[in-house]
Design an enzyme around this catalytic site. Sequence first.
Site, PDB file in Angstrom:
ATOM      1  N   GLY A   1       0.844  -1.191   0.000  1.00  0.00           N
ATOM      2  CA  GLY A   1       0.000   0.000   0.000  1.00  0.00           C
ATOM      3  C   GLY A   1       0.875   1.235   0.000  1.00  0.00           C
ATOM      4  O   GLY A   1       2.064   1.167   0.297  1.00  0.00           O
TER       5      GLY A   1
ATOM      6  N   LYS B   1       6.771  -0.731   6.917  1.00  0.00           N
ATOM      7  CA  LYS B   1       6.396   0.607   6.459  1.00  0.00           C
ATOM      8  C   LYS B   1       7.652   1.462   6.450  1.00  0.00           C
ATOM      9  O   LYS B   1       8.374   1.543   7.445  1.00  0.00           O
ATOM     10  CB  LYS B   1       5.329   1.233   7.348  1.00  0.00           C
ATOM     11  CG  LYS B   1       5.011   2.678   6.908  1.00  0.00           C
ATOM     12  CD  LYS B   1       3.557   3.030   6.991  1.00  0.00           C
ATOM     13  CE  LYS B   1       3.276   4.371   6.304  1.00  0.00           C
ATOM     14  NZ  LYS B   1       1.866   4.787   6.465  1.00  0.00           N
TER      15      LYS B   1
ATOM     16  N   ASP C   1      -8.395   8.351  15.537  1.00  0.00           N
ATOM     17  CA  ASP C   1      -8.383   8.416  14.068  1.00  0.00           C
ATOM     18  C   ASP C   1      -8.997   7.147  13.479  1.00  0.00           C
ATOM     19  O   ASP C   1      -8.466   6.573  12.534  1.00  0.00           O
ATOM     20  CB  ASP C   1      -6.935   8.597  13.585  1.00  0.00           C
ATOM     21  CG  ASP C   1      -6.882   9.115  12.154  1.00  0.00           C
ATOM     22  OD1 ASP C   1      -5.816   9.028  11.532  1.00  0.00           O
ATOM     23  OD2 ASP C   1      -7.938   9.557  11.654  1.00  0.00           O
TER      24      ASP C   1
ATOM     25  N   LYS D   1       0.594   8.233   3.153  1.00  0.00           N
ATOM     26  CA  LYS D   1       0.952   9.641   2.961  1.00  0.00           C
ATOM     27  C   LYS D   1       2.461   9.814   3.119  1.00  0.00           C
ATOM     28  O   LYS D   1       3.129  10.474   2.362  1.00  0.00           O
ATOM     29  CB  LYS D   1       0.207  10.486   3.996  1.00  0.00           C
ATOM     30  CG  LYS D   1       0.260  11.977   3.735  1.00  0.00           C
ATOM     31  CD  LYS D   1      -0.910  12.725   4.362  1.00  0.00           C
ATOM     32  CE  LYS D   1      -0.792  12.836   5.868  1.00  0.00           C
ATOM     33  NZ  LYS D   1      -0.358  14.124   6.391  1.00  0.00           N
ATOM     34  N   PHE D   2       3.032   9.145   4.142  1.00  0.00           N
ATOM     35  CA  PHE D   2       4.439   9.378   4.481  1.00  0.00           C
ATOM     36  C   PHE D   2       5.370   8.331   3.899  1.00  0.00           C
ATOM     37  O   PHE D   2       6.554   8.371   4.132  1.00  0.00           O
ATOM     38  CB  PHE D   2       4.612   9.384   6.003  1.00  0.00           C
ATOM     39  CG  PHE D   2       4.065  10.622   6.665  1.00  0.00           C
ATOM     40  CD1 PHE D   2       2.720  10.724   6.950  1.00  0.00           C
ATOM     41  CD2 PHE D   2       4.893  11.687   6.993  1.00  0.00           C
ATOM     42  CE1 PHE D   2       2.213  11.862   7.550  1.00  0.00           C
ATOM     43  CE2 PHE D   2       4.386  12.823   7.597  1.00  0.00           C
ATOM     44  CZ  PHE D   2       3.040  12.906   7.880  1.00  0.00           C
ATOM     45  N   GLY D   3       4.833   7.354   3.187  1.00  0.00           N
ATOM     46  CA  GLY D   3       5.753   6.339   2.665  1.00  0.00           C
ATOM     47  C   GLY D   3       5.003   5.081   2.282  1.00  0.00           C
ATOM     48  O   GLY D   3       3.791   4.988   2.454  1.00  0.00           O
ATOM     49  N   HIS D   4       5.750   4.123   1.760  1.00  0.00           N
ATOM     50  CA  HIS D   4       5.136   2.895   1.246  1.00  0.00           C
ATOM     51  C   HIS D   4       5.258   1.751   2.236  1.00  0.00           C
ATOM     52  O   HIS D   4       6.102   1.791   3.132  1.00  0.00           O
ATOM     53  CB  HIS D   4       5.834   2.510  -0.075  1.00  0.00           C
ATOM     54  CG  HIS D   4       5.610   3.533  -1.140  1.00  0.00           C
ATOM     55  ND1 HIS D   4       6.158   3.431  -2.398  1.00  0.00           N
ATOM     56  CD2 HIS D   4       4.896   4.698  -1.141  1.00  0.00           C
ATOM     57  CE1 HIS D   4       5.784   4.484  -3.121  1.00  0.00           C
ATOM     58  NE2 HIS D   4       5.027   5.263  -2.375  1.00  0.00           N
ATOM     59  N   VAL D   5       4.388   0.760   2.053  1.00  0.00           N
ATOM     60  CA  VAL D   5       4.406  -0.433   2.899  1.00  0.00           C
ATOM     61  C   VAL D   5       4.740  -1.632   2.009  1.00  0.00           C
ATOM     62  O   VAL D   5       4.173  -1.752   0.911  1.00  0.00           O
ATOM     63  CB  VAL D   5       3.027  -0.676   3.548  1.00  0.00           C
ATOM     64  CG1 VAL D   5       3.114  -1.783   4.588  1.00  0.00           C
ATOM     65  CG2 VAL D   5       2.498   0.595   4.186  1.00  0.00           C
TER      66      VAL D   5
HETATM   67  N1  LIG Z   1      -1.701  -5.604   4.488  1.00  0.00           N
HETATM   68  C1  LIG Z   1      -1.104  -4.791   5.415  1.00  0.00           C
HETATM   69  N2  LIG Z   1      -0.638  -5.350   6.551  1.00  0.00           N
HETATM   70  C2  LIG Z   1      -0.061  -4.568   7.470  1.00  0.00           C
HETATM   71  N3  LIG Z   1       0.090  -3.215   7.334  1.00  0.00           N
HETATM   72  C3  LIG Z   1      -0.364  -2.636   6.219  1.00  0.00           C
HETATM   73  N4  LIG Z   1      -0.210  -1.280   6.075  1.00  0.00           N
HETATM   74  C4  LIG Z   1       0.385  -0.471   7.103  1.00  0.00           C
HETATM   75  C5  LIG Z   1      -0.645  -0.168   8.192  1.00  0.00           C
HETATM   76  C6  LIG Z   1      -0.021   0.645   9.283  1.00  0.00           C
HETATM   77  C7  LIG Z   1       0.091   0.301  10.601  1.00  0.00           C
HETATM   78  N5  LIG Z   1       0.657   1.251  11.386  1.00  0.00           N
HETATM   79  C8  LIG Z   1       0.989   2.324  10.723  1.00  0.00           C
HETATM   80  N6  LIG Z   1       1.574   3.411  11.367  1.00  0.00           N
HETATM   81  C9  LIG Z   1       1.942   4.533  10.694  1.00  0.00           C
HETATM   82  O1  LIG Z   1       1.830   4.635   9.484  1.00  0.00           O
HETATM   83  N7  LIG Z   1       2.438   5.506  11.502  1.00  0.00           N
HETATM   84  C10 LIG Z   1       2.873   6.750  11.067  1.00  0.00           C
HETATM   85  C11 LIG Z   1       3.275   6.977   9.751  1.00  0.00           C
HETATM   86  C12 LIG Z   1       3.709   8.271   9.420  1.00  0.00           C
HETATM   87  C13 LIG Z   1       3.725   9.315  10.348  1.00  0.00           C
HETATM   88  C14 LIG Z   1       3.315   9.019  11.631  1.00  0.00           C
HETATM   89  C15 LIG Z   1       3.307  10.127  12.649  1.00  0.00           C
HETATM   90  F1  LIG Z   1       4.584  10.505  12.820  1.00  0.00           F
HETATM   91  F2  LIG Z   1       2.576  11.149  12.189  1.00  0.00           F
HETATM   92  F3  LIG Z   1       2.822   9.696  13.804  1.00  0.00           F
HETATM   93  C16 LIG Z   1       2.890   7.767  12.007  1.00  0.00           C
HETATM   94  S1  LIG Z   1       0.625   2.213   9.074  1.00  0.00           S
HETATM   95  C17 LIG Z   1      -0.966  -3.409   5.212  1.00  0.00           C
HETATM   96 BR1  LIG Z   1      -1.640  -2.578   3.658  1.00  0.00          BR
END
Ligand SMILES: Nc1ncnc(NCCc2cnc(NC(=O)Nc3cccc(C(F)(F)F)c3)s2)c1Br
Length: 273
Positions: free
Chosen positions: A21, A43, A137, A24-28
């Site tokens: 996926g 991520k 959120d 906003k801040f990067g790819h997973v």
């Molecule tokens: N199939 C999948 N299986 C597992 N994961 C998937 N996608 C990632 C889901 C996430 C879980 N946790 C996250 N956390 C953040 O993104 N944190 C984040 C990111 C930028 C800034 C910041 C902040 F600095 F603003 F807090 C905090 S993204 C997928 Br699709």
Amino acid sequence: STAAEKKRWTLNDFDIGKPLGKGKFGHVYLAREKMSKHIVALKVLFKSQLKQSQVEHQLRREVEIQSHLRHPNILRLYGYFYDQKRVYLILEYAAKGELYKELQNCKYFSERRAATYIASLARALIYCHGKHVIHRDIKPENLLVGAEGELKIADFGWSVHTFNRRRTMCGTLDYLPPEMVESVEHDANVDIWSLGILCYEFLYGVPPFEAKEHSDTYRRIVQVDLKFPSRPIVSSAAKDLISRMLVKDSSQRLPLHKVLEHQWIVQNADPSG
Ligand SMILES: Nc1ncnc(NCCc2cnc(NC(=O)Nc3cccc(C(F)(F)F)c3)s2)c1Br
């Protein structure tokens, strides 16, 4: 915490797989830890973007908060590491991906499916609130689906410990309760409001206060301008539950344990969740 949480990970510890996926801040990416062959989601966040948006403290708080949370409906954050330019989050892999894509595909969910998701979310939020954590959120973009179809709350990037309640605006407007939109003090009941928004969107395919202009959405939220379309046909029990969560006075919102006892949940949610 386990040995895995103490270890200093590096990118070399992982084989990187397909992109899962784009955030906003990067790819997973799908990834496999070489030694254990454990499948994870990685991520990748760019330090430059985090610095530019001044969210480093939020990221540290997310890692701190997530390291204490263990619940079947909360996506695990196993740890993190960084190199010159990037920060990497080592996350539990949700095999069935992002819930919002599923909602887009089938327009809206059946009452049984919606009730099962809402019950899982209520249990996860009861657990979080019990640890003085509010997510703040809750929206379809932050919900993932595990291999058995179970719902997982992800991305605690906006969560806080309740003793230091903050007033910053966060997330899209659609899910924010009146007290956050009016940026007054808020408490754990903000997540009950968002749960009501989600319940409506699961059943109708759109959030209840959606409008073309931000200012119109704002007005509809603060006035709790709640209308139920005639199509799709939704049970009065479901509408009753939504109406008890989308209440302007946060202290009057149906408490989460009462959500789980509501007849619509009892009659429709799959107990396995
Ligand atoms: N199939 C999948 N299986 C597992 N994961 C998937 N996608 C990632 C889901 C996430 C879980 N946790 C996250 N956390 C953040 O993104 N944190 C984040 C990111 C930028 C800034 C910041 C902040 F600095 F603003 F807090 C905090 S993204 C997928 Br699709």
